[in-house]
Design a protein around this motif. Structure first.
Motif, mmCIF file in Angstrom:
data_model
loop_
_atom_site.group_PDB
_atom_site.id
_atom_site.type_symbol
_atom_site.label_atom_id
_atom_site.label_comp_id
_atom_site.label_asym_id
_atom_site.label_seq_id
_atom_site.Cartn_x
_atom_site.Cartn_y
_atom_site.Cartn_z
ATOM 1 N N ASP A 1 -16.694 1.048 10.484
ATOM 2 C CA ASP A 1 -16.257 1.075 8.913
ATOM 3 C C ASP A 1 -15.485 2.398 8.666
ATOM 4 N N VAL A 2 -14.719 2.551 7.841
ATOM 5 C CA VAL A 2 -13.654 3.589 7.607
ATOM 6 C C VAL A 2 -14.227 4.869 6.960
ATOM 7 N N LEU A 3 -15.493 4.475 6.183
ATOM 8 C CA LEU A 3 -16.170 5.535 5.647
ATOM 9 C C LEU A 3 -17.195 6.218 6.920
ATOM 10 N N ASP A 4 -17.636 5.317 7.763
ATOM 11 C CA ASP A 4 -18.474 5.904 8.870
ATOM 12 C C ASP A 4 -17.459 6.983 9.829
ATOM 13 N N LEU A 5 -16.178 6.414 9.720
ATOM 14 C CA LEU A 5 -15.295 6.964 10.539
ATOM 15 C C LEU A 5 -14.968 8.682 10.012
ATOM 16 N N TRP A 6 -15.028 8.445 8.887
ATOM 17 C CA TRP A 6 -14.847 9.839 8.166
ATOM 18 C C TRP A 6 -16.067 10.545 8.133
ATOM 19 N N GLN A 7 -17.135 9.947 8.255
ATOM 20 C CA GLN A 7 -18.659 10.634 8.473
ATOM 21 C C GLN A 7 -18.555 11.402 9.799
ATOM 22 N N THR A 8 -18.169 10.603 10.954
ATOM 23 C CA THR A 8 -17.874 11.092 12.420
ATOM 24 C C THR A 8 -17.216 12.382 12.274
ATOM 25 N N GLY A 9 -15.916 12.294 11.561
ATOM 26 C CA GLY A 9 -15.005 13.363 11.953
ATOM 27 C C GLY A 9 -15.449 14.369 11.392
ATOM 28 N N PHE A 10 -16.034 14.398 10.014
ATOM 29 C CA PHE A 10 -16.394 15.625 9.181
ATOM 30 C C PHE A 10 -17.793 16.190 9.988
ATOM 31 N N GLN A 11 -18.707 15.339 10.477
ATOM 32 C CA GLN A 11 -19.711 15.866 11.418
ATOM 33 C C GLN A 11 -19.219 16.554 12.805
ATOM 34 N N ILE B 1 -18.218 12.911 1.112
ATOM 35 C CA ILE B 1 -17.362 11.568 1.312
ATOM 36 C C ILE B 1 -18.223 10.883 -0.159
ATOM 37 N N GLU B 2 -19.241 11.145 -0.420
ATOM 38 C CA GLU B 2 -20.086 10.313 -1.553
ATOM 39 C C GLU B 2 -19.423 10.653 -2.845
ATOM 40 N N PHE B 3 -18.811 11.872 -2.950
ATOM 41 C CA PHE B 3 -18.240 12.334 -4.111
ATOM 42 C C PHE B 3 -17.059 11.535 -4.797
ATOM 43 N N ASP B 4 -16.376 10.803 -3.579
ATOM 44 C CA ASP B 4 -15.125 9.933 -4.029
ATOM 45 C C ASP B 4 -14.927 8.929 -3.021
ATOM 46 N N PRO B 5 -15.883 8.107 -2.683
ATOM 47 C CA PRO B 5 -15.865 7.120 -1.463
ATOM 48 C C PRO B 5 -14.575 6.400 -1.447
ATOM 49 N N ASN B 6 -14.099 5.919 -2.646
ATOM 50 C CA ASN B 6 -12.947 5.117 -2.874
ATOM 51 C C ASN B 6 -11.683 5.878 -2.381
ATOM 52 N N ARG B 7 -11.727 7.250 -2.680
ATOM 53 C CA ARG B 7 -10.479 7.928 -2.032
ATOM 54 C C ARG B 7 -10.526 7.894 -0.705
ATOM 55 N N TYR B 8 -11.650 8.125 -0.208
ATOM 56 C CA TYR B 8 -11.730 8.232 1.620
ATOM 57 C C TYR B 8 -11.295 6.844 2.041
ATOM 58 N N VAL B 9 -11.528 5.828 1.557
ATOM 59 C CA VAL B 9 -11.124 4.304 1.883
ATOM 60 C C VAL B 9 -9.648 4.601 2.097
ATOM 61 N N ARG B 10 -9.348 4.506 0.595
ATOM 62 C CA ARG B 10 -7.642 4.518 0.397
ATOM 63 C C ARG B 10 -6.684 5.383 1.377
ATOM 64 N N MET C 1 0.787 -1.245 0.006
ATOM 65 C CA MET C 1 -0.046 0.004 -0.070
ATOM 66 C C MET C 1 0.938 1.402 0.108
ATOM 67 N N PRO C 2 0.638 2.082 -0.781
ATOM 68 C CA PRO C 2 1.449 3.409 -0.803
ATOM 69 C C PRO C 2 1.184 4.236 0.399
ATOM 70 N N SER C 3 2.394 4.917 0.797
ATOM 71 C CA SER C 3 2.311 5.825 2.242
ATOM 72 C C SER C 3 1.326 6.707 2.113
ATOM 73 N N LEU C 4 1.105 7.172 3.252
ATOM 74 C CA LEU C 4 0.185 8.557 3.293
ATOM 75 C C LEU C 4 0.672 9.789 2.700
ATOM 76 N N LEU C 5 2.023 9.971 2.514
ATOM 77 C CA LEU C 5 2.639 11.148 2.020
ATOM 78 C C LEU C 5 2.641 10.900 0.545
ATOM 79 N N GLN C 6 2.890 9.441 0.027
ATOM 80 C CA GLN C 6 2.632 9.536 -1.648
ATOM 81 C C GLN C 6 1.284 9.576 -1.889
ATOM 82 N N LEU C 7 0.338 9.173 -1.177
ATOM 83 C CA LEU C 7 -1.094 9.472 -1.742
ATOM 84 C C LEU C 7 -1.386 10.909 -1.721
ATOM 85 N N VAL C 8 -0.960 11.761 -0.663
ATOM 86 C CA VAL C 8 -1.193 13.165 -0.720
ATOM 87 C C VAL C 8 -0.499 13.914 -1.831
ATOM 88 N N ALA C 9 0.900 13.510 -2.104
ATOM 89 C CA ALA C 9 1.476 14.044 -3.101
ATOM 90 C C ALA C 9 0.833 13.875 -4.368
#
Length: 307
Positions: free
Chosen positions: A163-173, A192-201, A1-9
């Motif tokens: 679930d990781v998407l639910d975790l994002w939902q909690t954080g944004f709320q 989140i619904e705009f690109d759920p795969n992005r938020y999982v990855r 799996m790519p690192s967080l810094l790689q994904l951000v870059a």
């Protein structure tokens, strides 16, 4: 799996529409002695709808004294970051926030006294202009702090598995509740619904950098035993974050009365757009925008138009 810094870059390097790229170059040109990078983010990035919209940019500068010819502007940017200004270019409009490299790094991390920067940069953004490779590396590192900060907060307020998407939902709320916002209550879900795969990855990569220990098992995030008390520490800081976030919103509105041309009209436009209201700004409110804002925001808060 790519690192967080790689994904951000990789995400920051994705190009935007040509008109937006040109706007970013124009903005950088207004700060020739200070600009290190120009970031594009927000709803216009997601929708690619530009006409009649207000684009969102951050200019990252080397320092505030280099960015301004007027010392008081640098002082206010340092004391109550960011300063925000309206820009127009080739028929497009934008609001542009100014932060130093140092502040941008610090405000994307858990030590920040308010959520506004890391809540935004946990979402997708684009680095459309950068001064050099060193600045690119510093900005990528700064942005990479946002997602772990948001998800760490969410971990402290969830069940033992999530679930990781639910975790994002909690954080944004949580972050929406920690500011005065005009958006609808379903806004965190729509982001989140705009690109759920992005938020999982990105989420799975970011969770390797949260102070609260966790593990991905099956399709769930499991919160591990917490002998160091980091969950309690995270929970205890949230009342202050919510209080600071709302107070800072009001303080920044007051500052914008002096730094943001037609700021009261922008405030009305944004609330009308997101909350479905029909605010009309009167001539006296344009003459006295600070007084108007201080009366308008509590009234809208009581009606539920901002939260």
């Amino acid at each position: 799996m790519p690192s967080l810094l790689q994904l951000v870059a990789e995400e920051l390097a994705v190009p935007a529409l040509p008109q937006v790229q040109a706007f970013a170059r124009y903005i950088a040109g207004q700060y020739p002695d200070a600009a290190r990078g120009v970031l594009f983010y927000g709803s216009c990035l997601r929708s690619e709808r530009l006409e009649g919209q207000m684009l969102d940019f951050y200019v990252i500068v080397s320092d505030y004294d280099a960015a301004y010819s007027r010392k008081w502007m640098a002082t206010w940017n340092r004391r109550l970051p960011p300063n925000v200004f309206p820009f127009q270019h080739e028929g497009l409009m934008a609001k542009v926030a100014i932060l130093s490299l140092e502040d941008f790094h610090d405000l994307n991390r858990p030590s920040a006294s308010a959520v506004s920067v890391w809540a935004r940069f946990a979402q997708p953004s684009r680095l459309l202009w950068v001064a050099d490779d060193h600045s690119r590396a510093l900005i990528c590192t700064a942005v990479s702090g946002a997602a772990p900060t948001l998800l760490n907060a969410a971990l402290a307020f969830t069940e033992r598995e999530v679930d990781v998407l639910d975790l994002w939902q909690t954080g944004f709320q949580m972050t929406y509740d920690a500011e005065l916002r005009a958006e609808r209550k379903d806004r965190p879900s729509s982001v989140i619904e705009f690109d759920p795969n992005r938020y999982v990855r990105l989420g799975l990569a970011a969770l390797r950098h949260t102070p609260i220990a966790n593990a991905y098992r099956g399709d769930k995030i499991h919160i591990l035993p917490d002998p160091q008390g980091r969950i309690v520490q995270e929970r205890e800081r949230w009342p202050a974050l919510r209080r600071n976030g709302k107070l800072l919103t009001i303080a920044r509105l007051a500052k914008a009365a002096f730094t943001y041309a037609d700021g009261i009209d922008y405030l009305a436009w944004k609330i009308n757009r997101h909350a479905g209201t029909k605010i009309e700004i009167k001539p006296w409110q344009r003459r006295w925008p600070l007084v108007a804002a201080l009366f308008l925001v509590p009234k809208l808060w009581a009606k539920g138009a901002v939260r």
